[in-house]
Design an enzyme around this catalytic site. Structure first.
Site, PDB file in Angstrom:
ATOM      1  N   TYR A   1       0.831  -1.219   0.000  1.00 50.94           N
ATOM      2  CA  TYR A   1       0.000   0.000   0.000  1.00 50.94           C
ATOM      3  C   TYR A   1       0.863   1.265   0.000  1.00 50.94           C
TER       4      TYR A   1
ATOM      5  N   LEU B   1       5.332 -10.643  -2.057  1.00 50.90           N
ATOM      6  CA  LEU B   1       3.915 -10.672  -2.439  1.00 50.90           C
ATOM      7  C   LEU B   1       3.040 -11.352  -1.386  1.00 50.90           C
TER       8      LEU B   1
ATOM      9  N   ASN C   1       1.530  -9.853   0.966  1.00 51.20           N
ATOM     10  CA  ASN C   1       0.328  -9.023   1.169  1.00 51.20           C
ATOM     11  C   ASN C   1       0.122  -8.038   0.010  1.00 51.20           C
TER      12      ASN C   1
ATOM     13  N   SER D   1       6.442   3.355  13.058  1.00 53.03           N
ATOM     14  CA  SER D   1       5.021   3.580  13.336  1.00 53.03           C
ATOM     15  C   SER D   1       4.829   4.360  14.629  1.00 53.03           C
ATOM     16  N   ALA D   2       3.718   5.088  14.684  1.00 56.53           N
ATOM     17  CA  ALA D   2       3.357   5.800  15.909  1.00 56.53           C
ATOM     18  C   ALA D   2       3.123   4.827  17.066  1.00 56.53           C
TER      19      ALA D   2
ATOM     20  N   TYR E   1       4.198  -6.330  17.276  1.00 61.51           N
ATOM     21  CA  TYR E   1       4.410  -5.562  16.044  1.00 61.51           C
ATOM     22  C   TYR E   1       5.169  -4.275  16.356  1.00 61.51           C
TER      23      TYR E   1
ATOM     24  N   LYS F   1       9.180  -2.927  15.505  1.00 60.20           N
ATOM     25  CA  LYS F   1       9.578  -1.640  14.913  1.00 60.20           C
ATOM     26  C   LYS F   1      10.577  -0.930  15.825  1.00 60.20           C
TER      27      LYS F   1
ATOM     28  N   PHE G   1       1.638   7.976  11.178  1.00 61.87           N
ATOM     29  CA  PHE G   1       0.457   7.939  12.031  1.00 61.87           C
ATOM     30  C   PHE G   1      -0.599   7.067  11.313  1.00 61.87           C
TER      31      PHE G   1
ATOM     32  N   ASN H   1      -8.530  -2.167  10.329  1.00 64.18           N
ATOM     33  CA  ASN H   1      -8.410  -0.712  10.462  1.00 64.18           C
ATOM     34  C   ASN H   1      -9.692  -0.013  10.038  1.00 64.18           C
TER      35      ASN H   1
ATOM     36  N   ARG I   1     -12.160  -1.314  22.204  1.00 65.47           N
ATOM     37  CA  ARG I   1     -11.209  -2.333  21.748  1.00 65.47           C
ATOM     38  C   ARG I   1      -9.998  -2.270  22.670  1.00 65.47           C
TER      39      ARG I   1
ATOM     40  N   GLY J   1      -6.563  -2.011  24.265  1.00 69.80           N
ATOM     41  CA  GLY J   1      -5.287  -1.438  23.820  1.00 69.80           C
ATOM     42  C   GLY J   1      -5.416  -0.113  23.081  1.00 69.80           C
TER      43      GLY J   1
HETATM   44  P1  NAD Z   1       1.534  -3.637   3.081  1.00 73.24           P
HETATM   45  O1  NAD Z   1       1.294  -4.959   3.698  1.00 73.24           O
HETATM   46  O2  NAD Z   1       0.561  -3.153   2.083  1.00 73.24           O
HETATM   47  O3  NAD Z   1       2.988  -3.614   2.410  1.00 73.24           O
HETATM   48  C1  NAD Z   1       4.078  -4.318   2.949  1.00 73.24           C
HETATM   49  C2  NAD Z   1       4.700  -5.131   1.824  1.00 73.24           C
HETATM   50  O4  NAD Z   1       5.826  -5.836   2.335  1.00 73.24           O
HETATM   51  C3  NAD Z   1       3.745  -6.164   1.229  1.00 73.24           C
HETATM   52  O5  NAD Z   1       3.687  -5.992  -0.161  1.00 73.24           O
HETATM   53  C4  NAD Z   1       4.358  -7.493   1.617  1.00 73.24           C
HETATM   54  O6  NAD Z   1       4.120  -8.484   0.637  1.00 73.24           O
HETATM   55  C5  NAD Z   1       5.824  -7.141   1.763  1.00 73.24           C
HETATM   56  N1  NAD Z   1       6.603  -7.991   2.664  1.00 73.24           N
HETATM   57  C6  NAD Z   1       6.322  -8.311   3.954  1.00 73.24           C
HETATM   58  N2  NAD Z   1       7.302  -9.076   4.463  1.00 73.24           N
HETATM   59  C7  NAD Z   1       8.236  -9.235   3.487  1.00 73.24           C
HETATM   60  C8  NAD Z   1       9.462  -9.924   3.405  1.00 73.24           C
HETATM   61  N3  NAD Z   1       9.947 -10.631   4.430  1.00 73.24           N
HETATM   62  N4  NAD Z   1      10.158  -9.889   2.239  1.00 73.24           N
HETATM   63  C9  NAD Z   1       9.676  -9.193   1.177  1.00 73.24           C
HETATM   64  N5  NAD Z   1       8.516  -8.525   1.202  1.00 73.24           N
HETATM   65  C10 NAD Z   1       7.794  -8.549   2.343  1.00 73.24           C
HETATM   66  O7  NAD Z   1       1.698  -2.589   4.264  1.00 73.24           O
HETATM   67  P2  NAD Z   1       1.761  -1.009   4.221  1.00 73.24           P
HETATM   68  O8  NAD Z   1       0.536  -0.485   4.862  1.00 73.24           O
HETATM   69  O9  NAD Z   1       2.146  -0.543   2.873  1.00 73.24           O
HETATM   70  O10 NAD Z   1       2.946  -0.749   5.242  1.00 73.24           O
HETATM   71  C11 NAD Z   1       4.281  -0.560   4.809  1.00 73.24           C
HETATM   72  C12 NAD Z   1       5.175  -0.394   6.026  1.00 73.24           C
HETATM   73  O11 NAD Z   1       4.698   0.693   6.806  1.00 73.24           O
HETATM   74  C13 NAD Z   1       5.166  -1.621   6.936  1.00 73.24           C
HETATM   75  O12 NAD Z   1       6.478  -1.826   7.385  1.00 73.24           O
HETATM   76  C14 NAD Z   1       4.261  -1.203   8.072  1.00 73.24           C
HETATM   77  O13 NAD Z   1       4.617  -1.833   9.275  1.00 73.24           O
HETATM   78  C15 NAD Z   1       4.519   0.292   8.156  1.00 73.24           C
HETATM   79  N6  NAD Z   1       3.389   1.047   8.732  1.00 73.24           N
HETATM   80  C16 NAD Z   1       2.139   0.926   8.180  1.00 73.24           C
HETATM   81  C17 NAD Z   1       1.067   1.613   8.754  1.00 73.24           C
HETATM   82  C18 NAD Z   1      -0.330   1.487   8.185  1.00 73.24           C
HETATM   83  O14 NAD Z   1      -1.291   1.837   8.879  1.00 73.24           O
HETATM   84  N7  NAD Z   1      -0.505   1.019   6.954  1.00 73.24           N
HETATM   85  C19 NAD Z   1       1.263   2.437   9.877  1.00 73.24           C
HETATM   86  C20 NAD Z   1       2.556   2.559  10.405  1.00 73.24           C
HETATM   87  C21 NAD Z   1       3.616   1.854   9.818  1.00 73.24           C
HETATM   88  N1  UFG Z   2     -12.126   1.474  14.930  1.00 71.88           N
HETATM   89  C1  UFG Z   2     -13.485   1.233  15.058  1.00 71.88           C
HETATM   90  N2  UFG Z   2     -14.009   0.223  14.320  1.00 71.88           N
HETATM   91  C2  UFG Z   2     -13.281  -0.546  13.468  1.00 71.88           C
HETATM   92  C3  UFG Z   2     -11.906  -0.285  13.347  1.00 71.88           C
HETATM   93  C4  UFG Z   2     -11.349   0.729  14.104  1.00 71.88           C
HETATM   94  O1  UFG Z   2     -14.168   1.898  15.815  1.00 71.88           O
HETATM   95  O2  UFG Z   2     -13.832  -1.454  12.834  1.00 71.88           O
HETATM   96  C5  UFG Z   2     -11.537   2.568  15.713  1.00 71.88           C
HETATM   97  C6  UFG Z   2     -10.453   2.095  16.660  1.00 71.88           C
HETATM   98  O3  UFG Z   2     -11.001   1.660  17.868  1.00 71.88           O
HETATM   99  C7  UFG Z   2      -9.609   3.369  16.793  1.00 71.88           C
HETATM  100  C8  UFG Z   2      -9.758   4.043  15.419  1.00 71.88           C
HETATM  101  O4  UFG Z   2     -10.910   3.471  14.831  1.00 71.88           O
HETATM  102  O5  UFG Z   2     -10.179   4.180  17.759  1.00 71.88           O
HETATM  103  C9  UFG Z   2      -8.576   3.833  14.512  1.00 71.88           C
HETATM  104  O6  UFG Z   2      -8.305   2.433  14.469  1.00 71.88           O
HETATM  105  P1  UFG Z   2      -7.321   1.781  13.391  1.00 71.88           P
HETATM  106  O7  UFG Z   2      -7.277   0.319  13.657  1.00 71.88           O
HETATM  107  O8  UFG Z   2      -7.691   2.231  12.025  1.00 71.88           O
HETATM  108  O9  UFG Z   2      -5.929   2.479  13.720  1.00 71.88           O
HETATM  109  P2  UFG Z   2      -5.014   2.440  15.028  1.00 71.88           P
HETATM  110  O10 UFG Z   2      -4.743   3.864  15.383  1.00 71.88           O
HETATM  111  O11 UFG Z   2      -5.581   1.581  16.070  1.00 71.88           O
HETATM  112  O12 UFG Z   2      -3.699   1.724  14.503  1.00 71.88           O
HETATM  113  C10 UFG Z   2      -3.107   2.020  13.237  1.00 71.88           C
HETATM  114  C11 UFG Z   2      -2.387   0.780  12.729  1.00 71.88           C
HETATM  115  C12 UFG Z   2      -1.195   0.478  13.574  1.00 71.88           C
HETATM  116  C13 UFG Z   2      -0.328   1.699  13.651  1.00 71.88           C
HETATM  117  C14 UFG Z   2      -1.117   2.867  14.173  1.00 71.88           C
HETATM  118  C15 UFG Z   2      -0.275   4.112  14.210  1.00 71.88           C
HETATM  119  O13 UFG Z   2      -3.253  -0.340  12.739  1.00 71.88           O
HETATM  120  O14 UFG Z   2      -0.462  -0.566  13.003  1.00 71.88           O
HETATM  121  O15 UFG Z   2      -2.250   3.093  13.349  1.00 71.88           O
HETATM  122  O16 UFG Z   2       0.371   4.286  13.022  1.00 71.88           O
HETATM  123  F1  UFG Z   2       0.679   1.448  14.471  1.00 71.88           F
END
Ligand code: NAD
Ligand code: UFG
Length: 347
Positions: A22, A44, A46, A135-136, A159, A163, A188, A209, A302, A304
């Site tokens: 993503y 691939l 995810n 990540s935050a 997780y 990080k 964030f 999410n 939820r 945490g």
């Molecule tokens: P995503 O799952 O869409 O992308 C991650 C990609 O990494 C995937 O395409 C997956 O196939 C690949 N991957 C995972 N493990 C691998 C491995 N061992 N070798 C090769 N490829 C691998 O996730 P995203 O939302 O794009 O997140 C990207 C990064 O940002 C991640 O490290 C995630 O922890 C971090 N992050 C995401 C969020 C969020 O809310 N999306 C928030 C904070 C941090």
């Molecule tokens: N929420 C709902 N219903 C749902 C899903 C979420 O009410 O079906 C609420 C949660 O309780 C929270 C808010 O929406 O209050 C946001 O929740 P998310 O799961 O979308 O996001 P979080 O802030 O909990 O966590 C996300 C990622 C983490 C990352 C963090 C900060 O999942 O991996 O943001 O970057 F670490």
């Protein structure tokens, strides 16, 4: 259009791990649009190779792609031998908080194991610049928002801990050897999609999410949204988060790479908008975009969840000249545009 290796500007050749994911795919677009050549490594797990054609449709360029796992040390070393990589943006990783609680070793193995292989291969290839997706979630629940980079860190799940450990590994490496140039980006809550609707988030299974869940209710795939908690000490009783457009986030990687051209050592930046939006406010914003109500019900909290999380973005603004530009409305418009065009898992 594919680019031959002979035509490459070596200074601007980046390896993007997780580049079909993503945030990775949007980052690849930002890099290509800024004149970078890109090679992606992704297992691939995810994501899908279809993303490459989305990137091509937007940029007119096909990034090089290596289908491999970062835990395969030989495959990682081979990439650095085959491509003139000058810098690395490391996004590959597993990201589900809930899954990490049930399978912690999977998270430590994948996220930390992969990063160790990557930095070892970088060392061998004498590539010293890396931007890392953190990540935050590394911040302690006792830290008061707005969260600056110096806020106390204490992850509460495997997780987040994976990080945090990677951040420590990079910090120790930079202390031990001044050649390293590391940028840690703490995202964030990324939402939205490329305005073209050609790339976006494609969660597999039922999303955890908020935004992807909301989108699947909006498209009729899920019946209603459960809102986790309506009795928090916030103006409307629901949790507040700092949602940031994925296209803004993608630009942040570019800004970090540019910063690291001039600076060694380890640097960290929070990437958010600096503004909080409650669950109910996001629901309302989506309703305005889709022009119909979202069925929802407030249920129990939820475990945490923090009541209020948003970033202090002063450091990113001062050091990177980076600022999130997109509004919540634009995030909803672009996410919905993507959702309508792509109702399923890479359909
Ligand atoms: P995503 O799952 O869409 O992308 C991650 C990609 O990494 C995937 O395409 C997956 O196939 C690949 N991957 C995972 N493990 C691998 C491995 N061992 N070798 C090769 N490829 C691998 O996730 P995203 O939302 O794009 O997140 C990207 C990064 O940002 C991640 O490290 C995630 O922890 C971090 N992050 C995401 C969020 C969020 O809310 N999306 C928030 C904070 C941090
Ligand atoms: N929420 C709902 N219903 C749902 C899903 C979420 O009410 O079906 C609420 C949660 O309780 C929270 C808010 O929406 O209050 C946001 O929740 P998310 O799961 O979308 O996001 P979080 O802030 O909990 O966590 C996300 C990622 C983490 C990352 C963090 C900060 O999942 O991996 O943001 O970057 F670490």
């Amino acid at each position: 259009m594919s680019v031959s290796l002979a035509d490459l500007d070596v200074e601007k050749f980046a390896l993007v791990t997780g580049g079909t994911g993503y945030i990775g795919s949007h980052t690849v677009v930002a890099l290509i649009e800024a004149g970078y050549q890109v090679v992606i490594i992704d297992n691939l797990d995810n994501s899908s190779e279809i993303v490459l054609s989305g990137i091509e449709r937007i940029t007119g360029r096909v990034p090089h792609f290596v289908h491999a796992d970062l835990r395969d040390a030989d495959a990682v070393i081979k990439i650095f031998k085959e491509y003139p990589i000058a810098s690395v943006v490391h996004l590959a990783g597993l990201k589900s908080v809930g899954e990490s609680i049930h399978s912690p070793s999977k998270y430590y193995d994948n996220n930390i194991g992969a990063t160790l292989n990557l930095v070892k291969a970088m060392q061998t290839a004498e590539v010293t610049t890396l931007v890392f997706s953190s990540s935050a979630t590394v911040y302690s629940s006792s830290s008061e928002p707005p969260l600056g980079e110096d806020a106390k860190k204490l992850p509460t799940n495997p997780y987040g801990m994976s990080k945090y450990i990677i951040e420590q590994v990079l910090t120790d490496m930079a202390l031990a050897n001044r050649k390293w140039r590391f940028g840690i980006l703490r995202y964030f809550n990324p939402i939205g999609a490329h305005p073209s609707g050609r790339i976006g988030e494609t969660p597999s299974g039922i999303p955890n999410n908020l935004m992807p869940y909301l989108m699947q209710v909006a498209i009729g795939k899920l019946a209603k949204l459960s809102i986790y908690g309506g009795d928090y000490e916030t103006p409307d009783g629901t949790c507040i988060r700092d949602y940031v457009h994925v296209v803004d986030l993608a630009r942040g990687h570019l800004a970090a790479l540019r910063f690291l051209e001039e600076a060694n050592g380890v640097h960290d930046w929070n990437l958010g908008t600096g503004k909080g939006t409650s669950v109910l406010e996001l629901v309302k914003a989506v309703e305005q975009v889709i022009e119909k109500p979202i069925p929802s019900e407030i249920i129990g909290r939820r475990k945490g969840d923090m009541p209020v999380v948003f970033a202090d973005v002063t450091k990113a603004s001062n050091e990177l000249s980076w600022r999130a530009e997109h509004t919540i409305e634009k995030m909803c418009v672009d996410h919905w545009n993507w959702q309508k065009r792509n109702p399923g898992w890479y359909q």
